[in-house]
Design an enzyme around this catalytic site. Structure first.
Site, mmCIF file in Angstrom:
data_model
loop_
_atom_site.group_PDB
_atom_site.id
_atom_site.type_symbol
_atom_site.label_atom_id
_atom_site.label_comp_id
_atom_site.label_asym_id
_atom_site.label_seq_id
_atom_site.Cartn_x
_atom_site.Cartn_y
_atom_site.Cartn_z
ATOM 1 C CD GLU A 44 -1.167 -0.201 3.732
ATOM 2 O OE1 GLU A 44 -2.259 -0.755 3.536
ATOM 3 O OE2 GLU A 44 -0.784 0.168 4.853
ATOM 4 C CG HIS B 57 2.277 0.115 8.354
ATOM 5 N ND1 HIS B 57 2.463 -1.203 7.968
ATOM 6 C CD2 HIS B 57 0.955 0.356 8.163
ATOM 7 C CE1 HIS B 57 1.311 -1.703 7.558
ATOM 8 N NE2 HIS B 57 0.369 -0.776 7.667
ATOM 9 N NE ARG C 6 -6.154 -4.455 15.364
ATOM 10 C CZ ARG C 6 -7.201 -5.249 15.303
ATOM 11 N NH1 ARG C 6 -7.400 -6.179 16.206
ATOM 12 N NH2 ARG C 6 -8.083 -5.127 14.333
#
Length: 323
Positions: A120, A178, A198
């Site tokens: 992304e 990130h 996560r």
């Protein structure tokens, strides 16, 4: 039936960290609180965006690919992906920080989740004073070092924190740890995937569930890139009225246009749909004499069969995305 430039109806997502900027800054229309994401163009199963207007109103991306095939997405894109649409476009508003997270690559995501991986990029549209992003590590790290920091709740101390302003852009390849920090609103371009691991979430409680959110550290540990990099922010030119290269990868290509005139675009050499994301100002696109407006916080998809258009604006910044 003939293809034309298409707008889609966004899908709004509650997020524990979401705020109000998608409404106050981008004029999105919703009633929920803590909306953190506006999915602008999505083919994620269960979250398919539908055409907003015109004779194709109500069609999903899959419907359009089934009907128009390469004329809609491009011949090469259709050969590679069939009736899957390869990209997911979002606007994100982080009132509080997102979790520290990482995404798997295509191979791992296919094996574990029967999904694409999630490479992304981010383009910062607005940032409060001292707002930051977390991208990668600040110091050299082994797997054992990383595990120790997780156990001791010191993982934030070894992440690379970067203060950001409007116009900053970052590429987040799979494997790069990130997080979006508090006070940042951005446009996100990514592969069609909803797979996130996560790894740290500030021990916070989700008010909707009354519980902490799940962590995925067993899955994450195998996909993290522990290498240290000199620079995480993208350096790019911003010449007027041309397509300036921002991020070109095997998964998507993104340029930025800073428009203050009328420019002619010829996409004959690009065998792909084009997505325009308005990140500042507003623009008119003219195709076959018909005008389509794209305002701040809006997206417009140009089918692959439409090769020549005009872009007109007194002042606009536009992300130009294609495969």
């Amino acid at each position: 039936m003939k293809l034309y430039p298409l707008k889609f109806k966004p899908i709004f997502k509650y997020r524990i960290w979401g705020g109000e900027k998608l409404k106050t800054e981008l004029n999105k229309n919703y009633d929920e609180k803590n909306v953190g994401e506006s999915w602008e163009i999505s083919n994620v199963s269960g979250d398919e965006t539908l055409v907003f207007d015109g004779v194709l109103k109500g069609n999903s991306l899959k419907d359009l690919i089934d009907q128009f095939k390469g004329d809609f997405v491009g011949t090469a894109v259709y050969k590679k992906f069939g009736n899957e649409f390869p990209l997911l476009i979002k606007f994100i508003d982080a009132k509080t920080p997102l979790s520290i997270q990482v995404h798997p690559n295509n191979k791992v995501a296919k094996e574990r989740h029967n999904s694409f991986g999630k490479n992304e990029m981010w383009y910062v549209m607005q940032a409060d004073k001292d707002a930051e992003l977390i991208v990668g590590f600040e110091e050299k790290m082994t797997k054992e070092d990383y595990k120790n920091h997780l156990e001791n709740n010191t993982i934030l101390n070894v992440m690379h924190h970067e203060n950001v302003n409007e116009g900053d852009a970052f590429y987040i390849p799979t494997g790069r740890v990130h997080a979006i920090g508090a006070g940042v609103m951005l446009a996100e371009i990514q592969q069609t995937s909803n797979i996130t691991y996560r790894i740290y979430d500030y021990n916070r409680i989700d008010v909707k569930t009354g519980k902490k959110r799940d962590l995925h550290n067993d899955l994450a540990i195998d996909v993290i890139d522990f290498n240290l990099y000199k620079n995480y922010k993208i350096n790019y030119n911003l010449d007027k009225n041309i397509s300036n290269k921002l991020v070109h990868t095997p998964y998507f290509r993104t340029n930025i246009l800073d428009i203050n005139s009328t420019i002619k675009k010829d996409y004959s050499e690009i065998d792909s749909f084009i997505i325009y994301i308005c990140v500042r100002g507003s623009m008119d696109l003219i195709s076959e004499g018909i005008k389509y407006s794209v305002k701040l916080g809006e997206t417009l998809l140009l089918p692959a069969s439409i090769k020549k258009v005009q872009l007109k604006s007194k002042s606009a910044k536009i992300l130009e995305v294609y495969f």
